[in-house]
Design a protein around this motif. Structure first.
Motif, PDB file in Angstrom:
ATOM      1  N   LYS A 147       0.837  -1.209   0.000  1.00 22.22           N
ATOM      2  CA  LYS A 147       0.000   0.000   0.000  1.00 22.22           C
ATOM      3  C   LYS A 147       0.871   1.257   0.000  1.00 22.22           C
ATOM      4  N   GLU A 148       1.973   1.217   0.739  1.00 24.77           N
ATOM      5  CA  GLU A 148       2.904   2.349   0.736  1.00 24.77           C
ATOM      6  C   GLU A 148       3.504   2.544  -0.656  1.00 24.77           C
ATOM      7  N   ALA A 149       3.846   1.439  -1.300  1.00 26.87           N
ATOM      8  CA  ALA A 149       4.410   1.513  -2.646  1.00 26.87           C
ATOM      9  C   ALA A 149       3.390   2.101  -3.619  1.00 26.87           C
ATOM     10  N   LYS A 150       2.149   1.665  -3.504  1.00 27.88           N
ATOM     11  CA  LYS A 150       1.086   2.162  -4.378  1.00 27.88           C
ATOM     12  C   LYS A 150       0.891   3.666  -4.215  1.00 27.88           C
ATOM     13  N   ASP A 151       1.074   4.171  -3.027  1.00 24.99           N
ATOM     14  CA  ASP A 151       0.883   5.601  -2.759  1.00 24.99           C
ATOM     15  C   ASP A 151       2.049   6.457  -3.240  1.00 24.99           C
ATOM     16  N   ASN A 152       3.123   5.802  -3.684  1.00 27.20           N
ATOM     17  CA  ASN A 152       4.301   6.526  -4.161  1.00 27.20           C
ATOM     18  C   ASN A 152       4.372   6.396  -5.683  1.00 27.20           C
ATOM     19  N   PRO A 153       4.061   7.454  -6.425  1.00 27.98           N
ATOM     20  CA  PRO A 153       4.042   7.366  -7.897  1.00 27.98           C
ATOM     21  C   PRO A 153       5.383   6.968  -8.504  1.00 27.98           C
ATOM     22  N   ALA A 154       6.471   7.158  -7.771  1.00 34.01           N
ATOM     23  CA  ALA A 154       7.794   6.795  -8.287  1.00 34.01           C
ATOM     24  C   ALA A 154       8.031   5.290  -8.261  1.00 34.01           C
ATOM     25  N   VAL A 155       7.198   4.557  -7.519  1.00 28.22           N
ATOM     26  CA  VAL A 155       7.329   3.100  -7.427  1.00 28.22           C
ATOM     27  C   VAL A 155       6.380   2.471  -8.431  1.00 28.22           C
ATOM     28  N   MET A 156       6.904   1.719  -9.363  1.00 30.59           N
ATOM     29  CA  MET A 156       6.077   1.131 -10.416  1.00 30.59           C
ATOM     30  C   MET A 156       5.805  -0.354 -10.230  1.00 30.59           C
ATOM     31  N   PHE A 157       6.687  -1.060  -9.493  1.00 29.37           N
ATOM     32  CA  PHE A 157       6.527  -2.505  -9.352  1.00 29.37           C
ATOM     33  C   PHE A 157       7.040  -2.933  -7.986  1.00 29.37           C
ATOM     34  N   VAL A 158       6.595  -4.126  -7.568  1.00 32.80           N
ATOM     35  CA  VAL A 158       7.004  -4.662  -6.274  1.00 32.80           C
ATOM     36  C   VAL A 158       7.411  -6.130  -6.446  1.00 32.80           C
ATOM     37  N   HIS A 159       8.329  -6.558  -5.587  1.00 25.70           N
ATOM     38  CA  HIS A 159       8.813  -7.939  -5.582  1.00 25.70           C
ATOM     39  C   HIS A 159       9.535  -8.204  -4.263  1.00 25.70           C
ATOM     40  N   PRO A 160       9.232  -9.340  -3.577  1.00 20.65           N
ATOM     41  CA  PRO A 160       8.334 -10.420  -3.983  1.00 20.65           C
ATOM     42  C   PRO A 160       6.926 -10.247  -3.405  1.00 20.65           C
ATOM     43  N   ALA A 161       5.926 -10.353  -4.272  1.00 23.40           N
ATOM     44  CA  ALA A 161       4.522 -10.293  -3.865  1.00 23.40           C
ATOM     45  C   ALA A 161       3.956 -11.708  -3.973  1.00 23.40           C
ATOM     46  N   LYS A 162       4.146 -12.507  -2.921  1.00 21.45           N
ATOM     47  CA  LYS A 162       3.742 -13.912  -2.942  1.00 21.45           C
ATOM     48  C   LYS A 162       2.476 -14.190  -2.145  1.00 21.45           C
ATOM     49  N   ASP A 163       2.240 -13.375  -1.110  1.00 20.50           N
ATOM     50  CA  ASP A 163       1.088 -13.600  -0.253  1.00 20.50           C
ATOM     51  C   ASP A 163      -0.210 -13.434  -1.044  1.00 20.50           C
ATOM     52  N   ILE A 164      -1.142 -14.355  -0.854  1.00 20.26           N
ATOM     53  CA  ILE A 164      -2.394 -14.337  -1.614  1.00 20.26           C
ATOM     54  C   ILE A 164      -3.174 -13.047  -1.376  1.00 20.26           C
ATOM     55  N   GLN A 165      -3.240 -12.601  -0.137  1.00 20.00           N
ATOM     56  CA  GLN A 165      -3.987 -11.387   0.174  1.00 20.00           C
ATOM     57  C   GLN A 165      -3.325 -10.155  -0.431  1.00 20.00           C
ATOM     58  N   VAL A 166      -2.005 -10.145  -0.460  1.00 17.72           N
ATOM     59  CA  VAL A 166      -1.278  -9.029  -1.073  1.00 17.72           C
ATOM     60  C   VAL A 166      -1.569  -8.971  -2.564  1.00 17.72           C
ATOM     61  N   ARG A 167      -1.495 -10.101  -3.226  1.00 19.46           N
ATOM     62  CA  ARG A 167      -1.755 -10.139  -4.661  1.00 19.46           C
ATOM     63  C   ARG A 167      -3.207  -9.785  -4.963  1.00 19.46           C
ATOM     64  N   LYS A 168      -4.114 -10.266  -4.141  1.00 16.74           N
ATOM     65  CA  LYS A 168      -5.532  -9.955  -4.332  1.00 16.74           C
ATOM     66  C   LYS A 168      -5.769  -8.448  -4.238  1.00 16.74           C
ATOM     67  N   TRP A 169      -5.139  -7.807  -3.265  1.00 19.17           N
ATOM     68  CA  TRP A 169      -5.314  -6.358  -3.100  1.00 19.17           C
ATOM     69  C   TRP A 169      -4.779  -5.621  -4.323  1.00 19.17           C
ATOM     70  N   ILE A 170      -3.632  -6.050  -4.834  1.00 17.05           N
ATOM     71  CA  ILE A 170      -3.063  -5.400  -6.026  1.00 17.05           C
ATOM     72  C   ILE A 170      -4.000  -5.560  -7.228  1.00 17.05           C
ATOM     73  N   TRP A 171      -4.519  -6.781  -7.401  1.00 18.40           N
ATOM     74  CA  TRP A 171      -5.403  -7.037  -8.552  1.00 18.40           C
ATOM     75  C   TRP A 171      -6.660  -6.177  -8.495  1.00 18.40           C
ATOM     76  N   GLU A 172      -7.136  -5.880  -7.297  1.00 20.16           N
ATOM     77  CA  GLU A 172      -8.409  -5.160  -7.147  1.00 20.16           C
ATOM     78  C   GLU A 172      -8.273  -3.647  -7.306  1.00 20.16           C
ATOM     79  N   GLN A 173      -7.060  -3.146  -7.409  1.00 24.40           N
ATOM     80  CA  GLN A 173      -6.878  -1.693  -7.522  1.00 24.40           C
ATOM     81  C   GLN A 173      -7.230  -1.205  -8.934  1.00 24.40           C
TER      82      GLN A 173
END
Length: 257
Positions: A231-257
């Protein structure tokens, strides 16, 4: 044009969502080549057909010992089919985009450079090597010296590595393919790809740029990113990608944005 080389081996639902994630945050003319690294030969084929993703015909089952050839196989497959692109990007199943702007970043930062990588380090002395895969490379150095034609090698971290098409052509042309194939079959080096491609690029005069320190908070090996961090990364326009995003809930939240 950006080409994303995507490696995965299981969970077609997650694969489909990742493809949609890549497309959501990148230009429409960007394309994806999917490499099936699993034992199921049909894995991903239906998804690729439905999502109009190119399926790499050189895919094969990979293990930790053999996964280093993934990027090489994709490079060869693209060349053999005369597919044109400007940048080739190394993706794995646990990389997710959270903001737009990746192409613009590449155009800005890679002006005058052939590669954008993470933590490029030069290995010159087997007695000073501290990373286990580097020690393994020195242990097989008589074989790999013929590939690199250098008295040293480089190492990096593969996820989100970017190479220009021009340097890739030089890398492929510089290797004895039969010799390299034999090494792929016999070598026991872990994380081979994290040494092979950067060293071939440097051998062929490639100008390599490191990712900025500000990028590395959300581009790491471990631990897995938490939902709070994403969520912090999403709020920072300079951050375009994240790794590692393995947790199911984390990935679900990203997909729903």
């Amino acid at each position: 044009m950006i080409c994303f080389a995507l490696l995965a081996h299981e969970d077609e639902y997650a694969l489909r969502q990742q493809i949609k994630n890549i497309r959501k945050y990148n230009p429409k003319d960007a394309f994806i080549v999917f490499y099936n690294g699993g034992k199921d030969k049909d894995f991903g084929k239906k998804v690729c057909q439905e999502e109009q993703v190119r399926y790499c015909g050189y895919s094969r089952p990979l293990t930790q010992r053999t996964s280093g050839r993934f990027f090489y196989d994709v490079m060869r497959w693209l060349e053999d089919r005369h597919i044109n692109y400007e940048y080739l990007v190394y993706l794995e199943y646990d990389i997710m985009f959270v903001n737009r702007g990746f192409r613009e970043m590449l155009k800005e930062r890679m002006n005058g450079y052939d590669g954008l990588l993470k933590w490029v380090k030069k290995e010159t002395d087997p007695q000073k090597a501290t990373w286990d895969p580097a020690k393994q490379m020195w242990g097989e150095w008589n074989d790999w010296r013929q590939v690199f034609q250098l008295d040293h090698f480089y190492r990096t971290s593969s996820p989100m590595s970017v190479y220009r098409h021009g340097i890739i052509k030089k890398m492929l042309a510089s290797v004895n393919k039969n010799h390299l194939e034999r090494l792929f079959q016999s070598s026991n080096i872990r994380c081979l790809g994290e040494m092979l491609y950067v060293t071939l690029a440097r051998k062929n005069g490639g100008r390599i740029l490191d990712y900025r320190n500000s990028d590395l908070q959300y581009l790491r090996f471990r631990p897995n990113l938490t939902l709070k961090e994403v969520k912090e990364a999403k709020d920072n326009p300079a951050v375009m990608f994240v790794h590692p995003a393995k947790d199911i809930q984390v990935r679900k939240w990203i997909w729903e944005q």
